[in-house]
Write a protein that holds these residues in place. Structure first.
Motif, PDB file in Angstrom:
ATOM      1  N   ASP A 155       0.835  -1.207   0.000  1.00  0.00           N
ATOM      2  CA  ASP A 155       0.000   0.000   0.000  1.00  0.00           C
ATOM      3  C   ASP A 155       0.871   1.258   0.000  1.00  0.00           C
ATOM      4  O   ASP A 155       0.539   2.255  -0.646  1.00  0.00           O
ATOM      5  CB  ASP A 155      -0.922   0.014   1.236  1.00  0.00           C
ATOM      6  N   ALA A 156       1.976   1.197   0.740  1.00  0.00           N
ATOM      7  CA  ALA A 156       2.869   2.371   0.795  1.00  0.00           C
ATOM      8  C   ALA A 156       3.446   2.666  -0.586  1.00  0.00           C
ATOM      9  O   ALA A 156       3.500   3.825  -1.018  1.00  0.00           O
ATOM     10  CB  ALA A 156       3.990   2.126   1.809  1.00  0.00           C
ATOM     11  N   ASP A 157       3.866   1.620  -1.295  1.00  0.00           N
ATOM     12  CA  ASP A 157       4.370   1.810  -2.656  1.00  0.00           C
ATOM     13  C   ASP A 157       3.277   2.384  -3.563  1.00  0.00           C
ATOM     14  O   ASP A 157       3.550   3.251  -4.399  1.00  0.00           O
ATOM     15  CB  ASP A 157       4.826   0.463  -3.250  1.00  0.00           C
ATOM     16  N   ALA A 158       2.062   1.888  -3.395  1.00  0.00           N
ATOM     17  CA  ALA A 158       0.948   2.381  -4.221  1.00  0.00           C
ATOM     18  C   ALA A 158       0.748   3.869  -3.991  1.00  0.00           C
ATOM     19  O   ALA A 158       0.566   4.645  -4.939  1.00  0.00           O
ATOM     20  CB  ALA A 158      -0.328   1.612  -3.895  1.00  0.00           C
ATOM     21  N   ARG A 159       0.818   4.293  -2.731  1.00  0.00           N
ATOM     22  CA  ARG A 159       0.639   5.714  -2.422  1.00  0.00           C
ATOM     23  C   ARG A 159       1.792   6.545  -2.993  1.00  0.00           C
ATOM     24  O   ARG A 159       1.585   7.649  -3.503  1.00  0.00           O
ATOM     25  CB  ARG A 159       0.511   5.929  -0.915  1.00  0.00           C
ATOM     26  N   THR A 160       3.000   6.012  -2.910  1.00  0.00           N
ATOM     27  CA  THR A 160       4.156   6.726  -3.476  1.00  0.00           C
ATOM     28  C   THR A 160       3.968   6.952  -4.974  1.00  0.00           C
ATOM     29  O   THR A 160       4.190   8.053  -5.489  1.00  0.00           O
ATOM     30  CB  THR A 160       5.450   5.923  -3.218  1.00  0.00           C
ATOM     31  N   HIS A 161       3.537   5.901  -5.684  1.00  0.00           N
ATOM     32  CA  HIS A 161       3.282   6.049  -7.122  1.00  0.00           C
ATOM     33  C   HIS A 161       2.146   7.045  -7.377  1.00  0.00           C
ATOM     34  O   HIS A 161       2.250   7.916  -8.247  1.00  0.00           O
ATOM     35  CB  HIS A 161       2.900   4.696  -7.742  1.00  0.00           C
ATOM     36  N   ALA A 162       1.062   6.900  -6.621  1.00  0.00           N
ATOM     37  CA  ALA A 162      -0.104   7.764  -6.840  1.00  0.00           C
ATOM     38  C   ALA A 162       0.265   9.229  -6.609  1.00  0.00           C
ATOM     39  O   ALA A 162      -0.121  10.115  -7.386  1.00  0.00           O
ATOM     40  CB  ALA A 162      -1.250   7.340  -5.919  1.00  0.00           C
ATOM     41  N   MET A 163       1.033   9.490  -5.550  1.00  0.00           N
ATOM     42  CA  MET A 163       1.434  10.866  -5.253  1.00  0.00           C
ATOM     43  C   MET A 163       2.432  11.389  -6.297  1.00  0.00           C
ATOM     44  O   MET A 163       2.424  12.575  -6.632  1.00  0.00           O
ATOM     45  CB  MET A 163       2.031  10.958  -3.846  1.00  0.00           C
ATOM     46  N   ALA A 164       3.299  10.522  -6.807  1.00  0.00           N
ATOM     47  CA  ALA A 164       4.243  10.957  -7.852  1.00  0.00           C
ATOM     48  C   ALA A 164       3.477  11.404  -9.094  1.00  0.00           C
ATOM     49  O   ALA A 164       3.817  12.399  -9.732  1.00  0.00           O
ATOM     50  CB  ALA A 164       5.217   9.825  -8.191  1.00  0.00           C
ATOM     51  N   ILE A 165       2.427  10.672  -9.430  1.00  0.00           N
ATOM     52  CA  ILE A 165       1.585  11.053 -10.575  1.00  0.00           C
ATOM     53  C   ILE A 165       0.839  12.351 -10.254  1.00  0.00           C
ATOM     54  O   ILE A 165       0.847  13.302 -11.039  1.00  0.00           O
ATOM     55  CB  ILE A 165       0.582   9.925 -10.914  1.00  0.00           C
ATOM     56  N   ALA A 166       0.217  12.390  -9.079  1.00  0.00           N
ATOM     57  CA  ALA A 166      -0.642  13.528  -8.712  1.00  0.00           C
ATOM     58  C   ALA A 166       0.150  14.818  -8.531  1.00  0.00           C
ATOM     59  O   ALA A 166      -0.395  15.907  -8.692  1.00  0.00           O
ATOM     60  CB  ALA A 166      -1.417  13.201  -7.435  1.00  0.00           C
ATOM     61  N   ASN A 167       1.424  14.713  -8.185  1.00  0.00           N
ATOM     62  CA  ASN A 167       2.236  15.913  -7.964  1.00  0.00           C
ATOM     63  C   ASN A 167       3.113  16.285  -9.149  1.00  0.00           C
ATOM     64  O   ASN A 167       3.781  17.317  -9.106  1.00  0.00           O
ATOM     65  CB  ASN A 167       3.135  15.725  -6.732  1.00  0.00           C
ATOM     66  N   SER A 168       3.130  15.475 -10.185  1.00  0.00           N
ATOM     67  CA  SER A 168       4.023  15.774 -11.313  1.00  0.00           C
ATOM     68  C   SER A 168       3.540  17.001 -12.075  1.00  0.00           C
ATOM     69  O   SER A 168       2.433  17.014 -12.625  1.00  0.00           O
ATOM     70  CB  SER A 168       4.068  14.580 -12.272  1.00  0.00           C
ATOM     71  N   PRO A 169       4.354  18.048 -12.167  1.00  0.00           N
ATOM     72  CA  PRO A 169       3.937  19.233 -12.931  1.00  0.00           C
ATOM     73  C   PRO A 169       3.651  18.892 -14.392  1.00  0.00           C
ATOM     74  O   PRO A 169       2.774  19.501 -15.006  1.00  0.00           O
ATOM     75  CB  PRO A 169       5.143  20.173 -12.823  1.00  0.00           C
ATOM     76  N   LEU A 170       4.369  17.919 -14.940  1.00  0.00           N
ATOM     77  CA  LEU A 170       4.156  17.581 -16.349  1.00  0.00           C
ATOM     78  C   LEU A 170       2.851  16.823 -16.543  1.00  0.00           C
ATOM     79  O   LEU A 170       2.151  17.031 -17.535  1.00  0.00           O
ATOM     80  CB  LEU A 170       5.344  16.777 -16.885  1.00  0.00           C
ATOM     81  N   VAL A 171       2.489  15.946 -15.614  1.00  0.00           N
ATOM     82  CA  VAL A 171       1.181  15.281 -15.689  1.00  0.00           C
ATOM     83  C   VAL A 171       0.075  16.321 -15.523  1.00  0.00           C
ATOM     84  O   VAL A 171      -0.907  16.352 -16.280  1.00  0.00           O
ATOM     85  CB  VAL A 171       1.062  14.180 -14.609  1.00  0.00           C
ATOM     86  N   LYS A 172       0.243  17.226 -14.559  1.00  0.00           N
ATOM     87  CA  LYS A 172      -0.807  18.187 -14.229  1.00  0.00           C
ATOM     88  C   LYS A 172      -1.025  19.219 -15.343  1.00  0.00           C
ATOM     89  O   LYS A 172      -2.145  19.668 -15.571  1.00  0.00           O
ATOM     90  CB  LYS A 172      -0.476  18.894 -12.912  1.00  0.00           C
ATOM     91  N   THR A 173       0.061  19.597 -16.026  1.00  0.00           N
ATOM     92  CA  THR A 173      -0.114  20.533 -17.138  1.00  0.00           C
ATOM     93  C   THR A 173      -0.707  19.824 -18.351  1.00  0.00           C
ATOM     94  O   THR A 173      -1.478  20.417 -19.102  1.00  0.00           O
ATOM     95  CB  THR A 173       1.211  21.220 -17.518  1.00  0.00           C
ATOM     96  N   ALA A 174      -0.369  18.551 -18.544  1.00  0.00           N
ATOM     97  CA  ALA A 174      -0.985  17.796 -19.642  1.00  0.00           C
ATOM     98  C   ALA A 174      -2.493  17.718 -19.430  1.00  0.00           C
ATOM     99  O   ALA A 174      -3.280  17.910 -20.371  1.00  0.00           O
ATOM    100  CB  ALA A 174      -0.388  16.388 -19.728  1.00  0.00           C
ATOM    101  N   ILE A 175      -2.909  17.462 -18.187  1.00  0.00           N
ATOM    102  CA  ILE A 175      -4.344  17.392 -17.884  1.00  0.00           C
ATOM    103  C   ILE A 175      -4.995  18.750 -18.151  1.00  0.00           C
ATOM    104  O   ILE A 175      -6.074  18.829 -18.738  1.00  0.00           O
ATOM    105  CB  ILE A 175      -4.566  16.932 -16.422  1.00  0.00           C
ATOM    106  N   ALA A 176      -4.316  19.817 -17.740  1.00  0.00           N
ATOM    107  CA  ALA A 176      -4.838  21.161 -18.000  1.00  0.00           C
ATOM    108  C   ALA A 176      -5.041  21.382 -19.496  1.00  0.00           C
ATOM    109  O   ALA A 176      -6.004  22.028 -19.920  1.00  0.00           O
ATOM    110  CB  ALA A 176      -3.890  22.217 -17.430  1.00  0.00           C
TER     111      ALA A 176
END
Lengths: 433, 433
Positions: A321-342
């Protein structure tokens, strides 16, 4: 074309271009596009707690900026707080007081506009002055007066403006004042946040009502932002605290707007016991409380600074579960993922990038990525059935689900975030100046 | 005012507003404001290596997008690579080949426009096809052909477009082709990046010349982006690799543009030995190499997507060097710190916030913060001599130093970053679409 016509035409064009320029530059102080429809919800009244709000002019002119909640004797108060090493004077004071004797009642006093963080000895002095005066005016012991402050960091809190208003606040206390309280604690929030529940236990109703503020500097660690939740349930102090900590890890600790953690994050949960219904070990109460906390946490993301998309990131199949959260947060905090979504760009390559950098276990060739129900990538590459139009069409939604399966184990996590837009830059490049 | 005058005035105003609107919307594909003046530097010629670049149409029309560097027999090649769990096929291939037999010479082939990352089995096939063809055309063993690819993730690399150009590339090889090679590897870069040095050792000159690309997805872990450095020094393979790893930790691993780590980061260092000068254990050579690496790393930050400020974050007095780096990176990666810098807002409260959230040891009351030489905060609060005008004036500089002392120990770290602006959002909200 005559000159008069030409003037009219030029004026029209100038007005249009000026409007476009203003839109391009605008601060969008209007309500966030992801705000829940229908405005502030009708919350159940919680017996044993009364609210008031007032304009003290701490920083913002022309709006309420201080709230007081007064809790009847016997109310249990649980709390979770930021783990920041530079946490504010009111947080430190609350942490000392939490878990104390409940017999004399309790009070919660909150101001917006100034966080009283990194204000040295003057910060402690301000907290002492405010809580002493609240105690004097309300009759609650000072050791049971919890204070919070939110707003700019590093400026002395003009506490006399607050203490000068305490008689007025005390006189205005009302069991129906929670909506006004929610409004008084806003800073860059574009809408007040509230959530409530009513659950039948042993044939009697138990009620929960909560309010929250938060929009930027949101990547809570332990607790989050400012959140106040009230219930008329009867519950032992220790169980209330344990339940709060556990549910916080499944709600507020799993949201992120910008990966930045506040110095003032505070979540207080007060149980007045006025319903007379004991909820020790009751699953229905726990579920209802979980629902209220999740609702408030989602509202904070929906009001994320500049947000136009609400994004749920679901990770499964991780080694833990800890690894899952680390991955999820890496995606959710990535400026490049977040700007792509924008940009409504189904740029799943950036999701692969974020998984790769997170530091948690991943095997490129066992990854599966979905946008909603659309299978995007599997077996180390784009899925043979995936078409760019499918992803591009999906990304136009205001609410998105990004689901990643690591194919390694049973670890799961779900976190919530928003996109990164020009609005965030505009709000934060001149919030203080 | 007459109508003619009025028309002239309106036209002037319309032109002005239209220009402002265009500026507000513009993609600023022009050269970054922080680019080193004078354009690409004159680099020393490195005996034993020749370069060529060609337009293969991998993705970008009308520009060169493939470079080839051919290295004489006896050249030692050292390399460091991304630690991403989703690293690209060419990175995996390079990692297998590094440290091999140097007698047959070596070749480096690089394309921009497509990173050949997360492309499954087709990615490996593309690498095999390209390196086999380079070996055939140049006569270098395939085990000594290193390839890199940079650009969009997850699309199949049209490798035939590259192999079709290899004869042309081979025929064009020239000892003076390094500037063209630097240009061919650019993606969102706004200027080609190069740095060189010449150092006298035992009375004989030793030369170093390096090129780099990188602008976004910059938070290197182990190595960084694409960097190729060449020297005519004579040096043992093992020492070259050890020196490279150590200097990478002091240069490329201490820069960040956006906290996102590329799947393709590659740094290759080739020593041809053509100078005949042995540099084993030579401090002057090591210092010169360090200087070239730092220069290239800084150029990547200066070309950070949307960057308008170059920021050095110096942390001292931490409990350990590792703690110092954690604090420095927390500051350098904080969206709230980076947007404040973009807005020229001396918002030191956000620096306190970033230190607080970093997770490394900090004591609020022992912190000292400086902007350049200006003492901003100490003893848990703003310094008594600090005036907002001082900070605001300092923030107008294009090059900033943020210095933090923790007051806890001897740990130090320096990292380099840039601000977070509308330009970053514009570039990344529609990079691919």
């Amino acid at each position: 074309m005559g000159k008069t016509e030409k003037i009219a035409k030029l004026k029209k064009k100038l007005a249009k271009v000026t409007a476009e320029l203003e839109a391009a530059r605008s601060h969008t102080h209007k309500v966030a596009p992801l705000a829940p429809p229908g405005g502030f919800p009708a919350l159940p009244r919680i017996d044993g707690v009364r609210f008031a709000a007032v304009s003290a002019g701490v920083r913002y002119p022309g709006r309420t900026d201080v709230m007081l909640a007064l809790l009847d004797p016997g109310t249990s108060v649980a709390g979770v707080f930021t783990r920041s090493a530079t946490r504010s004077a009111p947080v430190l004071d609350c942490q000392e007081k939490i878990g104390g004797d409940a017999s004399g009642g309790a009070a919660i006093i909150v101001n917006s506009g100034n966080s009283n963080a990194f204000t040295g000895a003057s910060g402690q002095k301000a907290v002492a002055a405010i809580t002493a005066e609240v105690a004097r005016v309300t009759g609650v012991p000072q050791a049971r007066v919890f204070s919070s402050s939110t707003g700019v960091i590093g400026e002395p809190l003009p506490f006399e403006r607050i203490t000068a208003k305490l008689d007025e606040l005390n006189a205005a206390l009302s069991p129906d004042g929670i909506a006004g309280a929610a409004r008084a604690i806003m800073t860059t929030d574009t809408f007040p946040k509230g959530a409530g529940a009513e659950v039948m236990i042993d044939g009697a109703p138990v009620r929960i009502a909560g309010i929250a503020k938060g929009s930027g500097m949101i990547a809570p660690d332990m607790a989050t932002m400012l959140v106040y939740i009230f219930t008329d349930a009867k519950i032992a102090k220790a169980e209330l605290q344990a339940m709060l900590g556990d549910l916080t890890d499944r709600t507020f600790n799993n949201i992120t707007v910008d990966s930045d953690t506040s110095t003032s994050d505070t979540l207080l949960l007060a149980a007045t016991g006025a319903s007379g219904v004991s909820v020790d070990g009751n699953a229905a109460f726990r579920d209802a409380l979980h629902g209220v906390m999740l609702d408030l946490a989602h509202q904070v993301v929906r009001d994320g600074e500049g947000a136009t998309k609400f994004v749920e990131v679901r990770v499964s199949g991780a080694a833990s579960d800890a690894d899952a959260r680390t991955h999820a947060m890496a995606i959710a905090n990535s400026p490049l993922v977040k700007t792509a979504i924008a940009g409504e760009d189904p740029n799943w390559g950036r999701i692969v990038m974020a998984i790769g950098k997170s530091g948690a276990a991943a095997d490129r060739d066992r990854l599966t990525i979905r946008f909603g129900d659309i299978l995007v990538a599997e077996n180390g590459w784009v899925s043979p059935d995936y078409r760019e139009e499918l992803g591009a069409g999906y990304m136009k939604n205001a609410e998105l689900v990004i689901a990643v399966d690591l194919g390694l184990g049973d670890g799961t996590a779900t976190v919530w975030t928003c996109d990164l837009t020009h609005g965030y830059i505009q709000i934060n490049a001149d919030y203080r100046s």
